[in-house]
Design a protein around this motif. Sequence first.
Motif, short mmCIF file in Angstrom:
data_model
loop_
_atom_site.label_atom_id
_atom_site.label_comp_id
_atom_site.label_asym_id
_atom_site.label_seq_id
_atom_site.Cartn_x
_atom_site.Cartn_y
_atom_site.Cartn_z
N VAL A 33 0.85 -1.19 0.00
CA VAL A 33 0.00 0.00 0.00
C VAL A 33 0.88 1.23 0.00
O VAL A 33 1.90 1.27 0.69
CB VAL A 33 -0.96 0.01 1.22
N THR A 34 0.55 2.21 -0.80
CA THR A 34 1.34 3.43 -0.91
C THR A 34 0.48 4.63 -0.56
O THR A 34 -0.60 4.78 -1.11
CB THR A 34 1.88 3.59 -2.33
N PRO A 35 0.93 5.54 0.31
CA PRO A 35 2.14 5.42 1.11
C PRO A 35 1.90 4.64 2.39
O PRO A 35 0.76 4.43 2.78
CB PRO A 35 2.45 6.88 1.44
N VAL A 36 2.98 4.24 3.06
CA VAL A 36 2.85 3.57 4.36
C VAL A 36 2.72 4.64 5.43
O VAL A 36 3.58 5.50 5.57
CB VAL A 36 4.07 2.67 4.63
N PHE A 74 -3.84 3.94 -4.74
CA PHE A 74 -4.17 4.83 -5.85
C PHE A 74 -2.87 5.33 -6.44
O PHE A 74 -1.91 5.61 -5.72
CB PHE A 74 -5.03 6.01 -5.38
N ARG A 75 -2.86 5.44 -7.77
CA ARG A 75 -1.65 5.88 -8.45
C ARG A 75 -2.01 6.92 -9.52
O ARG A 75 -2.94 6.73 -10.29
CB ARG A 75 -0.94 4.69 -9.10
N LYS A 76 -1.24 8.00 -9.56
CA LYS A 76 -1.44 9.04 -10.56
C LYS A 76 -0.64 8.68 -11.81
O LYS A 76 0.57 8.45 -11.74
CB LYS A 76 -0.96 10.39 -10.01
N LEU A 84 -5.69 0.74 -7.90
CA LEU A 84 -5.12 -0.57 -8.21
C LEU A 84 -5.35 -1.50 -7.02
O LEU A 84 -4.81 -1.28 -5.94
CB LEU A 84 -3.62 -0.45 -8.51
N PHE A 85 -6.17 -2.52 -7.24
CA PHE A 85 -6.53 -3.45 -6.16
C PHE A 85 -6.32 -4.88 -6.66
O PHE A 85 -6.68 -5.21 -7.79
CB PHE A 85 -7.99 -3.26 -5.75
N ALA A 86 -5.75 -5.73 -5.82
CA ALA A 86 -5.50 -7.11 -6.23
C ALA A 86 -5.35 -8.03 -5.04
O ALA A 86 -4.85 -7.63 -3.99
CB ALA A 86 -4.24 -7.18 -7.10
N ILE A 87 -5.77 -9.27 -5.25
CA ILE A 87 -5.54 -10.36 -4.30
C ILE A 87 -4.76 -11.44 -5.03
O ILE A 87 -5.14 -11.87 -6.12
CB ILE A 87 -6.87 -10.96 -3.79
N PHE A 88 -3.67 -11.89 -4.42
CA PHE A 88 -2.87 -12.98 -4.97
C PHE A 88 -2.80 -14.10 -3.91
O PHE A 88 -2.21 -13.91 -2.85
CB PHE A 88 -1.46 -12.50 -5.32
N ASP A 89 -3.40 -15.22 -4.22
CA ASP A 89 -3.48 -16.35 -3.28
C ASP A 89 -2.48 -17.42 -3.73
O ASP A 89 -2.74 -18.18 -4.66
CB ASP A 89 -4.91 -16.89 -3.26
#
Length: 300
Positions: A33-36, A74-76, A84-89
């Motif tokens: 996650v950006t920023p921390v 979120f990214r500009k 940008l959202f994602a799950i990697f299992d």
Amino acid sequence: MTGGGREILHKMKQKIWSWIEMIGEEKTCCALVTPVTPDAGKGKSKMPKHVTHGFHLVEGKSNHAMEDCLVSEFRKVDDNELGLFAIFDGHMGHKVANFLQAHLFDKILKEPDFWNDIEKAIRRAYHSTDAHILEHSLSLGKGGSTAVTAILINGQKLVVANVGDSRAVICKDGVAKQLSVDHEPSKEKKVIESKGGFVSNLTGDVPRVDGQLAVARAFGDKSLKRHLSSEPDVAVEMIDDDTEFLILASDGLWKVMSNQEAVNSIRSMKDAKLAAKHLADEALSRKSRDDISCIVARFH
């Protein structure tokens, strides 16, 4: 600076880089996650259409370390804001999921036709990323990972893609709508068999590709790749006034909750991070033993 001073400085740099490399080698799956910040685990859009997002991860009660990873940021990009959202299992280790967490979105965004034909760009990026993972299986291991990615463009257009059984569900006026496709071996049995594989169906167990993997599509899994696919299903959803929120989660949640149950469980909750935690806690209360990772994005 004297020669002795330069030598001391050189040794200090070596120690620092050794420490950084050691941390990198021991990195496990987690959230990106950006920023921390002290509020890590949640964020918000800067667009006029107010979007907030939050996530929560819980390690399962299995005999391996956490294998789920996620991205929630979120990214500009030029004059556009991308959620940008994602799950990697991951399975059989977390290295492939870690790699996807670090690189998949960058590969998608670098596709030359991303803005003109986003579906084509995502498909090409999924395929090239899988090819890279297979080519570097000595370092990334023999395991693999499912993936569900969601790209929100300027708070108006949502593009979801997935391989495997991590799932994306949107709530529109209180009704759950699944945007991803669960790639179950039983549903793709004919395709798997046409490639020379088989689907086991043992009593007391879920269907598995070649008696091993419980999903029909995934990144990695070099030993099974002849019978597996990394072809994503892609869906496009416009965000209108009836759109309330998006849930992305690994199957640790969906094994014990239906889409509508998940939507009903958090519909009254305005804080996205607390909503994601509530879903994970509810899955645990229903005896889910798998790793659980969950993202909630609310459209206010």
